[in-house]
Design a protein around this motif. Structure first.
Motif, PDB file in Angstrom:
ATOM      1  N   GLU A   1       0.754  -1.338   0.034  1.00  0.00           N
ATOM      2  CA  GLU A   1       0.059  -0.058   0.209  1.00  0.00           C
ATOM      3  C   GLU A   1       0.976   1.351   0.166  1.00  0.00           C
ATOM      4  O   GLU A   1       0.440   2.187  -0.602  1.00  0.00           O
ATOM      5  CB  GLU A   1      -0.925  -0.160   1.141  1.00  0.00           C
TER       6      GLU A   1
ATOM      7  N   LEU B   1      -6.825  -5.983  -1.559  1.00  0.00           N
ATOM      8  CA  LEU B   1      -6.251  -4.571  -1.912  1.00  0.00           C
ATOM      9  C   LEU B   1      -7.226  -4.091  -3.209  1.00  0.00           C
ATOM     10  O   LEU B   1      -7.430  -2.978  -3.261  1.00  0.00           O
ATOM     11  CB  LEU B   1      -4.711  -4.855  -2.572  1.00  0.00           C
TER      12      LEU B   1
ATOM     13  N   ARG C   1     -10.844  -1.709  -7.593  1.00  0.00           N
ATOM     14  CA  ARG C   1     -10.209  -1.907  -8.825  1.00  0.00           C
ATOM     15  C   ARG C   1     -10.413  -3.446  -9.384  1.00  0.00           C
ATOM     16  O   ARG C   1     -10.269  -4.281  -8.488  1.00  0.00           O
ATOM     17  CB  ARG C   1      -8.744  -1.618  -8.716  1.00  0.00           C
TER      18      ARG C   1
ATOM     19  N   PRO D   1      -3.798   4.550  -6.189  1.00  0.00           N
ATOM     20  CA  PRO D   1      -3.928   3.206  -6.493  1.00  0.00           C
ATOM     21  C   PRO D   1      -3.616   2.898  -7.839  1.00  0.00           C
ATOM     22  O   PRO D   1      -3.843   3.719  -8.920  1.00  0.00           O
ATOM     23  CB  PRO D   1      -5.164   2.778  -6.040  1.00  0.00           C
TER      24      PRO D   1
ATOM     25  N   ARG E   1     -10.222  -2.815  -1.695  1.00  0.00           N
ATOM     26  CA  ARG E   1     -10.118  -1.674  -0.847  1.00  0.00           C
ATOM     27  C   ARG E   1      -9.935  -0.407  -2.026  1.00  0.00           C
ATOM     28  O   ARG E   1     -10.501   0.746  -1.717  1.00  0.00           O
ATOM     29  CB  ARG E   1      -8.829  -1.659  -0.166  1.00  0.00           C
ATOM     30  N   TRP E   2      -9.318  -0.611  -2.998  1.00  0.00           N
ATOM     31  CA  TRP E   2      -9.035   0.362  -3.815  1.00  0.00           C
ATOM     32  C   TRP E   2      -9.989   0.348  -5.135  1.00  0.00           C
ATOM     33  O   TRP E   2     -10.088   1.560  -5.628  1.00  0.00           O
ATOM     34  CB  TRP E   2      -7.850  -0.028  -4.589  1.00  0.00           C
TER      35      TRP E   2
ATOM     36  N   HIS F   1     -15.597   0.770  -3.467  1.00  0.00           N
ATOM     37  CA  HIS F   1     -14.251   1.267  -2.705  1.00  0.00           C
ATOM     38  C   HIS F   1     -14.549   1.744  -1.357  1.00  0.00           C
ATOM     39  O   HIS F   1     -15.444   2.608  -1.180  1.00  0.00           O
ATOM     40  CB  HIS F   1     -13.862   2.295  -3.830  1.00  0.00           C
TER      41      HIS F   1
END
Length: 414
Positions: free
Chosen positions: A101, A125, A131, A108, A128-129, A413
């Motif tokens: 991170e 990850l 993506r 990101p 969280r982003w 997100h």
């Protein structure tokens, strides 16, 4: 290289999280190089052992901190070891989350590409982003029709579901997921590996139950690109058929195996090339017959271009190299993962499989001779060679990742 950026929204920033083992990292390198050549920016993570190779692709490289373990598996893998492995991986893969991170403090990436052993790190990850993500696997993948873990237990032994390490794994995993800040629905998605979009480095025809996998699973085959100039090996020119012998990178030092191979083919018409790996020295193998050469390392692909048979331990990387070259195999699987590979080879009629305890001098010689003379087996290997080459390799893998950038549904997100 194929055109990729045009029509896909221009160059993007991709995060790559490969696992630091040869069988996992080497297939990823040509994919990263292909994406960089197409104009994308790639930020990749590696341990010291692989950083130079990763930089050579043009990627921006960061260390895993703390370093992910790249130790080879133990000599013997049983049910107890298999029960402890998930907890070790969970702890090591979540420990690197902070350093990953931190590398994206300015924003990101546009997508996360992660090795299957880093499944929780990659999915968490990406969630969280907000993506899209792509899971990459160097070996067989699972769905509702084929379960790799169950196959593993066939050879390693049945795992006790109440094993203390599994109980602790479940507890720690629950803590990580519930503390992630994601909604309950997104938390649940983190647990189901077969639901993730997955890219596998083998042809679909080699995958167990390959016909049952849907569009979320793409099989691109081996990704090895053009061979470097120094990756050359030439046969001696005496007309002998070439036999390549290797134990790959995960089997511990076994000089006696190579000694047996030297004895098995000393008075034979074969020219034998032995790739000893990093755990056996030529001195340990001892004096060799004139028709046998031994190297700490030799480019397998360059030798396979001239080989008639490949004798190996059935690691997936070795198998893909051999099938790409159209070379039939004799395999002596050691670890459960290799025994699963051997099982599939036997099902498809692409190799003769020898148990380690049966791998005598006489058995090795007889098996190699049988495989070399088996025209039906060679024909099956030829068909698999075609499938392996038509799977698409690194260019198709890059196409798939680019498509994922535009086709993946939007994620929450946090």
């Amino acid at each position: 290289m194929t055109e990729g950026v045009t029509g896909r929204g221009g160059p993007r920033h991709l995060a790559f999280l490969p696992y630091p083992a040869y069988g996992h990292t080497m297939p990823v390198l040509p994919v990263v190089a292909e994406l960089v050549a197409r104009g994308h920016r790639v930020t990749a993570f590696a341990t010291e052992e692989f950083q130079e190779r990763m930089r050579a692709t043009g990627a921006e490289v960061h260390p895993y901190d703390p370093p992910l373990s790249s130790e080879s598996p133990p000599e013997h893998i049983d049910a107890d070891e298999c029960a402890r492995a998930p907890l070790k991986l969970l702890r090591s893969s979540t420990a690197v989350m902070g350093s990953i991170e931190a590398a994206f403090a300015d924003g990101p990436p546009d997508a996360v590409v992660y090795d299957t052993t880093l499944w929780l790190t990659g999915r968490l990850l990406a969630a969280r982003w907000g993506r899209p993500s792509v899971q990459v696997s160097p070996t067989f993948i699972s769905n509702e029709h084929f379960n790799l873990s169950e196959q593993n237990q066939e050879f390693a032994g049945q795992i006790d579901p109440k094993h203390p390490a599994l109980v602790e794994f479940a507890h720690e995993l629950r803590e990580v997921v519930t503390g992630s800040g994601l909604s309950e629905e997104r938390q649940a998605e983190l647990f189901y590996g077969h639901e993730e979009f997955t890219l596998a480095f083998l042809p679909k025809e080699f995958q167990f139950a390959g016909e049952t996998f849907d569009e979320r699973h793409v099989f691109v085959g081996p990704t090895a690109g053009a061979r470097r100039e120094e990756d050359t090996w030439k046969p001696p020119g005496d007309g002998r058929p070439v036999l390549l012998v290797s134990l790959g990178t995960t089997v511990h030092g076994r000089p006696e195996f190579f000694q047996d191979c030297a004895r098995a083919f000393a008075d034979s018409p074969w020219h034998v090339v032995m790739a000893l790996g990093g755990r056996v020295t030529p001195e340990e193998v001892g004096p060799l017959p004139s028709n046998v050469e031994a190297h700490p390392w030799v480019p397998l692909g360059a030798v396979l271009d001239h080989a008639s048979v490949f004798l190996c331990q059935a690691g997936m990387g070795s198998l893909m190299e051999s099938l790409y070259a159209g070379v039939p195999l004799v395999v002596v699987p050691h670890h459960p993962e290799q025994k699963i590979n051997g099982k599939r080879l036997a099902q498809l009629g692409l190799a003769e499989v020898i148990r380690p305890e049966d791998a005598t001098v006489q058995a090795l010689r007889a098996a190699v001779d049988r495989v070399a003379e088996d025209e039906a087996l060679r024909a099956r290997v030829g068909r698999m060679r075609r499938h392996t080459r038509e799977a698409g390799g690194a260019p198709r893998a890059a196409d798939v990742i680019e498509a994922r950038l535009t086709s993946a549904p939007p994620l929450e997100h946090s």
